[in-house]
Structures are given as structure tokens and as C-alpha cells.
Design a protein around this motif. Structure first.
Motif, PDB file in Angstrom:
ATOM      1  N   ASP A 108      -5.438 -22.434   5.934  1.00 54.34           N
ATOM      2  CA  ASP A 108      -4.270 -23.047   5.314  1.00 54.34           C
ATOM      3  C   ASP A 108      -3.425 -21.953   4.653  1.00 54.34           C
ATOM      4  O   ASP A 108      -3.887 -20.837   4.444  1.00 54.34           O
ATOM      5  N   HIS A 109      -2.192 -22.304   4.336  1.00 51.48           N
ATOM      6  CA  HIS A 109      -1.281 -21.443   3.574  1.00 51.48           C
ATOM      7  C   HIS A 109      -0.971 -20.121   4.294  1.00 51.48           C
ATOM      8  O   HIS A 109      -1.305 -19.046   3.806  1.00 51.48           O
ATOM      9  N   SER A 138      -0.857 -25.764   6.380  1.00 56.99           N
ATOM     10  CA  SER A 138       0.555 -25.501   6.615  1.00 56.99           C
ATOM     11  C   SER A 138       0.779 -24.043   6.961  1.00 56.99           C
ATOM     12  O   SER A 138       0.058 -23.161   6.519  1.00 56.99           O
ATOM     13  N   ARG A 139       1.779 -23.827   7.778  1.00 56.60           N
ATOM     14  CA  ARG A 139       2.221 -22.471   8.093  1.00 56.60           C
ATOM     15  C   ARG A 139       3.729 -22.478   8.173  1.00 56.60           C
ATOM     16  O   ARG A 139       4.343 -23.453   8.578  1.00 56.60           O
ATOM     17  N   GLU A 140       4.299 -21.364   7.772  1.00 57.37           N
ATOM     18  CA  GLU A 140       5.746 -21.196   7.810  1.00 57.37           C
ATOM     19  C   GLU A 140       6.046 -19.859   8.468  1.00 57.37           C
ATOM     20  O   GLU A 140       5.476 -18.833   8.091  1.00 57.37           O
ATOM     21  N   GLY A 167      -2.782 -28.560  11.906  1.00 58.58           N
ATOM     22  CA  GLY A 167      -1.831 -28.515  10.803  1.00 58.58           C
ATOM     23  C   GLY A 167      -0.385 -28.457  11.258  1.00 58.58           C
ATOM     24  O   GLY A 167      -0.067 -28.706  12.418  1.00 58.58           O
ATOM     25  N   ASN A 168       0.496 -28.141  10.344  1.00 61.16           N
ATOM     26  CA  ASN A 168       1.927 -28.180  10.567  1.00 61.16           C
ATOM     27  C   ASN A 168       2.539 -26.789  10.626  1.00 61.16           C
ATOM     28  O   ASN A 168       2.085 -25.873   9.945  1.00 61.16           O
ATOM     29  N   ARG A 170       6.271 -24.901  10.192  1.00 60.30           N
ATOM     30  CA  ARG A 170       7.674 -24.989   9.790  1.00 60.30           C
ATOM     31  C   ARG A 170       8.345 -23.664  10.053  1.00 60.30           C
ATOM     32  O   ARG A 170       7.805 -22.622   9.786  1.00 60.30           O
TER      33      ARG A 170
END
Length: 170
Positions: A108-109, A138-140, A167-168, A170
Motif C-alpha cells: 500500500d501507499h 493505493s498508488r499514485e 488496489g487502485n 491514480r
């Protein structure tokens, strides 16, 4: 916070910084690469960590010799959480040096921001692997730039989301 230049890194790409980087990649650590050119001649690998950052300030990663492997191999499922990579430029202008700059697998993160690859990718790998392995993770990815493109081969892509991804994005 570890300032890699203050820790002894050569900022003119005259000597490899792989050993020094690996020594300083640790839990709850931000490794700062101040302005300069940093030579990498083998994969920088850290499989297990919590809250790790690698941040450049006009920092350019230069391959040493005919290095054609992954530059940064960071994290493994169930072993890594919280990764920031920001402000790096990878210089792939020399022939036979354009491989994958980042392979990341964290639970995550994951944040990857302001990363540029100059020169053409000429090795058949995705430019960026950005896997988050937790279904709620989450990942960005922001401002991942490839201004010179890549040699077109079937195994080459810009961003790879591997088999472990959840996960997601973005």
C-alpha cells in the motif's frame, strides 16, 4: 533524512552509488539525492521496508557501462509498505542502457512523481512497474515522462501493472 552526497556519493557519475544507496535504504528513511549525476552499474535492490523515500533535486541517474537491467527493484508482496520515488531523471541516451528504471511491489501507499526518462528505451521491458498488492491499497503515478519514447517491441510497455497488482491506481 540521508543526504546521499553528504554521505559520500560521487555526484558526477564517476563512481557507482549502488552500495551507498543500498546501505541507506531503511525503514522510515528518506534518501535525498541533491543536484548531480549518479552512476548505477547494478540493480539497487531493497525488498523489505516500511516508509521509504528516494527523492531527487535535479538528480540524474546514469547507467554505468552496458548495464541493461532494472535500476531500482523495490519491495515484495507482504514485505514492503509505503514508498515514495520523486524528482529523478534517468539518462538512457547511451546505446544499450534503456531498461526499466523502477520496479515497485508494495502492499500500500505507493507514490511515484516527477520522474523523467531521457533517451529511448531499447531493452524489451516495461518502463515502470507499479504494483500495489493489497486490494484496498493505493498508488499514485504523477508526471512520469518519456519524451523520447521507446523502441517498439511486443514486450515493451510504458507502465506495467504485474500479476501481483491489486488496489487502485491514480
Amino acid at each position: 533524512v540521508v543526504d546521499l552526497a553528504a554521505a559520500g556519493a560521487n555526484t558526477e557519475a564517476e563512481a557507482s552509488v549502488v552500495g551507498l544507496l543500498e546501505e541507506n535504504l531503511d525503514d522510515n528513511t528518506l534518501v535525498h539525492l541533491p543536484a548531480g549525476r549518479y552512476r548505477i552499474d547494478s540493480t539497487v535492490r531493497e525488498k523489505s521496508f516500511v516508509n521509504l523515500g528516494i527523492v531527487g533535486d535535479e538528480a540524474t541517474i546514469v547507467p554505468g557501462g552496458d548495464f541493461e537491467s532494472v535500476f531500482f527493484d523495490l519491495g515484495r508482496p507482504g514485505e514492503a509498505d509505503g514508498l515514495l520515488v520523486e524528482g529523478l531523471t534517468f539518462d538512457f541516451r547511451a546505446p544499450g542502457t534503456g531498461s526499466r528504471p523502477l520496479s515497485t511491489l508494495v502492499d500500500d501507499h505507493l507514490v511515484i512523481r516527477d520522474v523523467t526518462v531521457t533517451g529511448r528505451q531499447d531493452a524489451a521491458q516495461g518502463m515502470l512497474r507499479a504494483d500495489v498488492t493489497d486490494p484496498d491499497g493505493s498508488r499514485e503515478v504523477e508526471s512520469f515522462r518519456l519524451p523520447d519514447g521507446a523502441d517498439m517491441e511486443p514486450a515493451s510497455n510504458r507502465i506495467l501493472l504485474g500479476d501481483n497488482r491489486r488496489g487502485n491506481l491514480r
